[in-house]
Design an enzyme around this catalytic site. Structure first.
Site, PDB file in Angstrom:
ATOM      1  N   SER A   1       0.799  -1.226   0.000  1.00  0.00           N
ATOM      2  CA  SER A   1       0.000   0.000   0.000  1.00  0.00           C
ATOM      3  C   SER A   1       0.832   1.276   0.000  1.00  0.00           C
ATOM      4  CB  SER A   1      -0.943   0.011   1.206  1.00  0.00           C
ATOM      5  OG  SER A   1      -0.225   0.159   2.407  1.00  0.00           O
TER       6      SER A   1
ATOM      7  N   LYS B   1       0.901   4.566   6.992  1.00  0.00           N
ATOM      8  CA  LYS B   1       0.398   5.388   5.895  1.00  0.00           C
ATOM      9  C   LYS B   1       1.058   6.763   5.979  1.00  0.00           C
ATOM     10  CE  LYS B   1      -2.741   2.205   4.854  1.00  0.00           C
ATOM     11  NZ  LYS B   1      -2.666   1.354   3.656  1.00  0.00           N
TER      12      LYS B   1
END
Length: 278
Positions: free
Chosen positions: A42, A119
């Site tokens: 990701s 993230k």
């Protein structure tokens, strides 16, 4: 008799040494640095599956999330940070707290599952975040985007979870070249980083998200292959991340392996050792 006593004393000294070593390691991990292994794609191409790094817990201060969680499903071990430091949970504050900067790559606890995620910090409290036609807008202003070539990788299962990459030029057979267009995104504070594009999909056109006070909006750099704040936590995504759920900032890749195990030295990515995270 003396020999038996000496032998028993030696064993006891070993036990005490191991005990205190574990205590010191636990304190060090809780207060300073936490190891983190990248399990998914990701955050490509900033972070690759198999990158190993240490998260700086001093960056944002301390909360219940600073305590370690131990999750070993194979042996039935599931010790949550709240089991150890739950007394600090609930008020969304931190000890010696320092707010993250926009563009930081941060590790945090998922607001629902409690699992560690990594993230990029995109939205700060009070910001309005929206993605339109694949372009990030912050407070109704599109961020600067510049094409930066093509990211390529081998179309094959990756890492211990044997995850297959998604490709912009796909579907691609095993061993083929998997391509994604790469863009350099520059945030309002000047932080520039790469993002990847795979296809136009639902997450490339979103509603406007207003970040609540004391919360942050997180996104993966591999924009079309990331479960992040674009999906509410109640719907299986990350949603807004509370301040107290932050664990620390990732600054540098220490080690990297492209194989199923870090022991497979022939799969080590030497060019990524000690690479700074942008």
């Amino acid at each position: 008799m003396a020999k038996a006593e000496k032998s028993g004393g030696g064993i006891w000294e070993t036990v005490k040494t191991v005990f205190w070593a574990l205590i010191i390691a636990g304190v060090f991990r809780s207060l300073f640095f936490q190891p983190f292994w990248i399990p998914s794609g990701s955050m490509k191409d900033t972070l690759l599956i198999g990158d190993f790094l240490f998260v700086n817990k001093m960056s944002y201060g301390y909360s219940y999330a600073s305590c370690p969680s131990v999750y070993l499903p194979a042996v039935g071990v599931d010790i949550d940070a709240k089991d150890i430091c739950g007394w600090m949970d609930g008020d969304n504050t931190r000890i010696f707290g320092s707010e993250p900067d926009r563009g930081d790559v941060a590790v945090f606890r998922h607001p629902v599952t409690g699992r560690d995620f990594i993230k990029r910090v995109i939205g700060l409290p009070g910001d309005q975040i929206q993605v339109r036609n694949g372009v990030l807008h912050i407070n109704d202003v599109p961020v600067e985007m510049e094409r930066n070539g093509t990211f390529t990788e081998t179309a094959a299962p990756q890492g211990p979870q044997q995850l297959r990459p998604r490709c912009e030029n796909g579907p691609v057979g095993d061993g083929g070249v998997c391509e994604k267009s790469r863009w350099t995104e520059t945030l309002p504070n000047g932080v520039a980083h790469d993002v990847l594009n795979i296809a136009m999909q639902g997450s490339d056109n979103t509603p406007v998200y207003t970040v609540p006070a004391g919360h942050y909006f997180m996104m993966g750099d591999n924009r079309d292959n990331s479960s992040d704040s674009r999906v509410p936590s109640a719907a299986g995504g990350v949603g807004f991340v509370p301040f107290e759920n932050l664990i620390g900032k990732a600054n540098r890749v220490v080690f990297s392996s492209a194989g199923n195990s870090m022991l497979y030295f022939w799969t080590w990515r030497g060019d990524r050792f000690f690479e700074k995270i942008q």
